[in-house]
Design a protein around this motif. Structure first.
Motif, PDB file in Angstrom:
ATOM      1  N   ILE A  51      27.885 -24.342 -82.836  1.00 45.90           N
ATOM      2  CA  ILE A  51      28.438 -23.215 -82.087  1.00 45.90           C
ATOM      3  C   ILE A  51      29.949 -23.361 -81.952  1.00 45.90           C
ATOM      4  N   LEU A  52      30.661 -22.338 -82.366  1.00 44.64           N
ATOM      5  CA  LEU A  52      32.119 -22.322 -82.262  1.00 44.64           C
ATOM      6  C   LEU A  52      32.533 -21.582 -80.994  1.00 44.64           C
ATOM      7  N   VAL A  53      33.443 -22.175 -80.235  1.00 45.00           N
ATOM      8  CA  VAL A  53      33.969 -21.533 -79.026  1.00 45.00           C
ATOM      9  C   VAL A  53      35.461 -21.282 -79.241  1.00 45.00           C
ATOM     10  N   THR A  54      35.866 -20.041 -79.077  1.00 40.89           N
ATOM     11  CA  THR A  54      37.267 -19.687 -79.278  1.00 40.89           C
ATOM     12  C   THR A  54      37.659 -18.568 -78.325  1.00 40.89           C
ATOM     13  N   SER A  55      38.901 -18.109 -78.443  1.00 42.46           N
ATOM     14  CA  SER A  55      39.410 -17.024 -77.603  1.00 42.46           C
ATOM     15  C   SER A  55      40.470 -16.266 -78.394  1.00 42.46           C
ATOM     16  N   PRO A  56      40.820 -15.068 -77.961  1.00 39.89           N
ATOM     17  CA  PRO A  56      41.859 -14.332 -78.676  1.00 39.89           C
ATOM     18  C   PRO A  56      43.219 -15.025 -78.628  1.00 39.89           C
ATOM     19  N   GLU A  57      43.594 -15.501 -77.440  1.00 36.17           N
ATOM     20  CA  GLU A  57      44.930 -16.061 -77.246  1.00 36.17           C
ATOM     21  C   GLU A  57      44.857 -17.375 -76.469  1.00 36.17           C
ATOM     22  N   PRO A  58      45.969 -18.124 -76.409  1.00 44.16           N
ATOM     23  CA  PRO A  58      45.995 -19.366 -75.622  1.00 44.16           C
ATOM     24  C   PRO A  58      45.783 -19.107 -74.135  1.00 44.16           C
ATOM     25  N   SER A  59      45.349 -20.135 -73.437  1.00 40.42           N
ATOM     26  CA  SER A  59      45.202 -20.121 -71.973  1.00 40.42           C
ATOM     27  C   SER A  59      44.155 -19.141 -71.471  1.00 40.42           C
ATOM     28  N   ASP A  60      43.133 -18.885 -72.274  1.00 36.68           N
ATOM     29  CA  ASP A  60      42.029 -18.022 -71.838  1.00 36.68           C
ATOM     30  C   ASP A  60      40.890 -18.834 -71.224  1.00 36.68           C
ATOM     31  N   GLY A  61      40.994 -20.166 -71.269  1.00 38.10           N
ATOM     32  CA  GLY A  61      39.972 -21.022 -70.679  1.00 38.10           C
ATOM     33  C   GLY A  61      38.866 -21.444 -71.625  1.00 38.10           C
ATOM     34  N   LYS A  62      39.070 -21.290 -72.939  1.00 44.68           N
ATOM     35  CA  LYS A  62      37.985 -21.569 -73.892  1.00 44.68           C
ATOM     36  C   LYS A  62      37.616 -23.057 -73.939  1.00 44.68           C
ATOM     37  N   SER A  63      38.575 -23.952 -73.721  1.00 42.27           N
ATOM     38  CA  SER A  63      38.251 -25.385 -73.771  1.00 42.27           C
ATOM     39  C   SER A  63      37.390 -25.812 -72.591  1.00 42.27           C
ATOM     40  N   THR A  64      37.650 -25.226 -71.425  1.00 41.26           N
ATOM     41  CA  THR A  64      36.824 -25.506 -70.251  1.00 41.26           C
ATOM     42  C   THR A  64      35.407 -24.978 -70.462  1.00 41.26           C
ATOM     43  N   ILE A  65      35.294 -23.787 -71.034  1.00 42.31           N
ATOM     44  CA  ILE A  65      33.988 -23.204 -71.329  1.00 42.31           C
ATOM     45  C   ILE A  65      33.248 -24.077 -72.329  1.00 42.31           C
ATOM     46  N   ALA A  66      33.930 -24.521 -73.385  1.00 43.18           N
ATOM     47  CA  ALA A  66      33.301 -25.342 -74.420  1.00 43.18           C
ATOM     48  C   ALA A  66      32.764 -26.646 -73.834  1.00 43.18           C
ATOM     49  N   ALA A  67      33.571 -27.302 -72.991  1.00 39.67           N
ATOM     50  CA  ALA A  67      33.165 -28.580 -72.405  1.00 39.67           C
ATOM     51  C   ALA A  67      31.951 -28.419 -71.494  1.00 39.67           C
ATOM     52  N   ASN A  68      31.970 -27.410 -70.643  1.00 39.94           N
ATOM     53  CA  ASN A  68      30.863 -27.205 -69.706  1.00 39.94           C
ATOM     54  C   ASN A  68      29.606 -26.697 -70.405  1.00 39.94           C
ATOM     55  N   LEU A  69      29.770 -25.920 -71.465  1.00 41.46           N
ATOM     56  CA  LEU A  69      28.617 -25.505 -72.248  1.00 41.46           C
ATOM     57  C   LEU A  69      27.963 -26.717 -72.895  1.00 41.46           C
ATOM     58  N   ALA A  70      28.771 -27.618 -73.411  1.00 49.07           N
ATOM     59  CA  ALA A  70      28.238 -28.843 -74.007  1.00 49.07           C
ATOM     60  C   ALA A  70      27.470 -29.661 -72.968  1.00 49.07           C
ATOM     61  N   ILE A  71      27.994 -29.700 -71.743  1.00 47.99           N
ATOM     62  CA  ILE A  71      27.350 -30.481 -70.685  1.00 47.99           C
ATOM     63  C   ILE A  71      25.987 -29.892 -70.312  1.00 47.99           C
ATOM     64  N   VAL A  72      25.922 -28.577 -70.105  1.00 46.90           N
ATOM     65  CA  VAL A  72      24.635 -27.991 -69.698  1.00 46.90           C
ATOM     66  C   VAL A  72      23.599 -28.073 -70.824  1.00 46.90           C
ATOM     67  N   LEU A  73      24.048 -28.069 -72.059  1.00 49.36           N
ATOM     68  CA  LEU A  73      23.119 -28.272 -73.172  1.00 49.36           C
ATOM     69  C   LEU A  73      22.602 -29.709 -73.169  1.00 49.36           C
ATOM     70  N   ALA A  74      23.486 -30.661 -72.892  1.00 48.69           N
ATOM     71  CA  ALA A  74      23.094 -32.071 -72.834  1.00 48.69           C
ATOM     72  C   ALA A  74      22.168 -32.342 -71.653  1.00 48.69           C
ATOM     73  N   GLN A  75      22.311 -31.578 -70.587  1.00 50.28           N
ATOM     74  CA  GLN A  75      21.473 -31.774 -69.403  1.00 50.28           C
ATOM     75  C   GLN A  75      20.004 -31.449 -69.652  1.00 50.28           C
ATOM     76  N   GLN A  76      19.714 -30.866 -70.808  1.00 49.43           N
ATOM     77  CA  GLN A  76      18.319 -30.605 -71.183  1.00 49.43           C
ATOM     78  C   GLN A  76      17.673 -31.836 -71.802  1.00 49.43           C
ATOM     79  N   GLY A  77      18.444 -32.896 -71.955  1.00 48.49           N
ATOM     80  CA  GLY A  77      17.901 -34.139 -72.493  1.00 48.49           C
ATOM     81  C   GLY A  77      17.990 -34.255 -73.999  1.00 48.49           C
ATOM     82  N   LYS A  78      18.793 -33.386 -74.611  1.00 49.92           N
ATOM     83  CA  LYS A  78      18.932 -33.405 -76.071  1.00 49.92           C
ATOM     84  C   LYS A  78      20.344 -33.852 -76.445  1.00 49.92           C
ATOM     85  N   PRO A  79      20.481 -34.557 -77.584  1.00 49.55           N
ATOM     86  CA  PRO A  79      21.808 -35.047 -77.983  1.00 49.55           C
ATOM     87  C   PRO A  79      22.756 -33.915 -78.357  1.00 49.55           C
TER      88      PRO A  79
END
Length: 232
Positions: A51-79
């Motif tokens: 899954i690719l996470v991006t945004s139209p322009e800088p400072s839209d918060g895409k890196s924070t979204i990407a990190a937290n999305l990765a965390i909630v996916l990991a919280q399901q017990g999958k690598p």
């Protein structure tokens, strides 16, 4: 007024950024889990692992979204692996307090093996692959056959691979990587991203022929009876 030390500031910023780990019961954490659910429902007919996470322009918060999305996916017990493919202004190593001596660029230039570049985090089931040293030719590295091979290897190693990429309208990097992924999540900032810019980014991403899984509107301020997330 007492000033905060740089280390304490870094710790506070990390807590804010990784809210789904530090405060999983907050309403905003539930919103991230809703994003996770929506992605999983969108993949009924097709397996979505990269899954690719991006945004139209800088400072839209895409890196924070990407990190937290990765965390909630990991919280399901999958690598899960979070990959920093923003080879121009990387942030994943800052977010997770890791060094960036070796990473994606080190693997692409064959200075280190892929499994040696991947590092564990203190979050169960979540590993990261930082950007590595900033190269003079990011686009050329990302469009290479080596990059394509790396993504295929990562698909076999992890249940989900999340790619944090540069803004779509700034450089072509996101479009290059999108062609190699199963799905795209685009982040727009409420009150910041103009409709025209969002539309241009959407058109460019659609040209990659990769499924746009959805759009996350970041920074929406709701009333006290609703969930909200203010990204600063």
């Amino acid at each position: 007024m007492k000033l905060l030390s740089p280390k304490l500031k870094q710790k506070i910023n990390r807590t804010v950024n990784l809210i789904t780990h530090s405060n999983p019961k907050l309403p905003i954490s539930e919103q991230y889990r809703q994003i996770r659910t929506n992605i999983q429902f969108s993949s009924v007919d097709k397996e979505v692992k990269t899954i690719l996470v991006t945004s139209p322009e800088p400072s839209d918060g895409k890196s924070t979204i990407a990190a937290n999305l990765a965390i909630v996916l990991a919280q399901q017990g999958k690598p899960v692996l979070l990959v920093d493919t923003d080879l121009r202004k990387p942030t994943v190593h800052f977010t997770f307090n890791h060094n960036n001596l070796n990473g994606m660029t080190s693997v692409l230039t064959k200075k280190i093996l892929l499994h040696d570049a991947i590092t564990k985090t203190d979050i169960p089931n979540l590993e990261i692959l930082t950007s590595g040293p900033i190269p003079p030719n990011p686009s050329e590295l990302l469009i290479s056959k080596t990059m394509e091979k790396i993504i295929e290897e990562l698909r076999d190693m992890f249940e989900y691979v999340i790619f944090d990429t540069p803004p779509v309208l700034a450089v072509t990097d996101s479009q290059i990587i999108a062609k190699k992924c199963d799905g795209i999540v685009m982040v727009v900032a409420s009150g910041k991203t103009h409709r025209e810019q969002a539309y241009k980014a959407k058109v460019l991403l659609e040209k990659t022929k990769t499924q746009l899984l959805g759009v996350v509107v970041n920074g929406v301020i709701a009333n006290k009876d609703q969930y909200y997330y203010e990204y600063k």
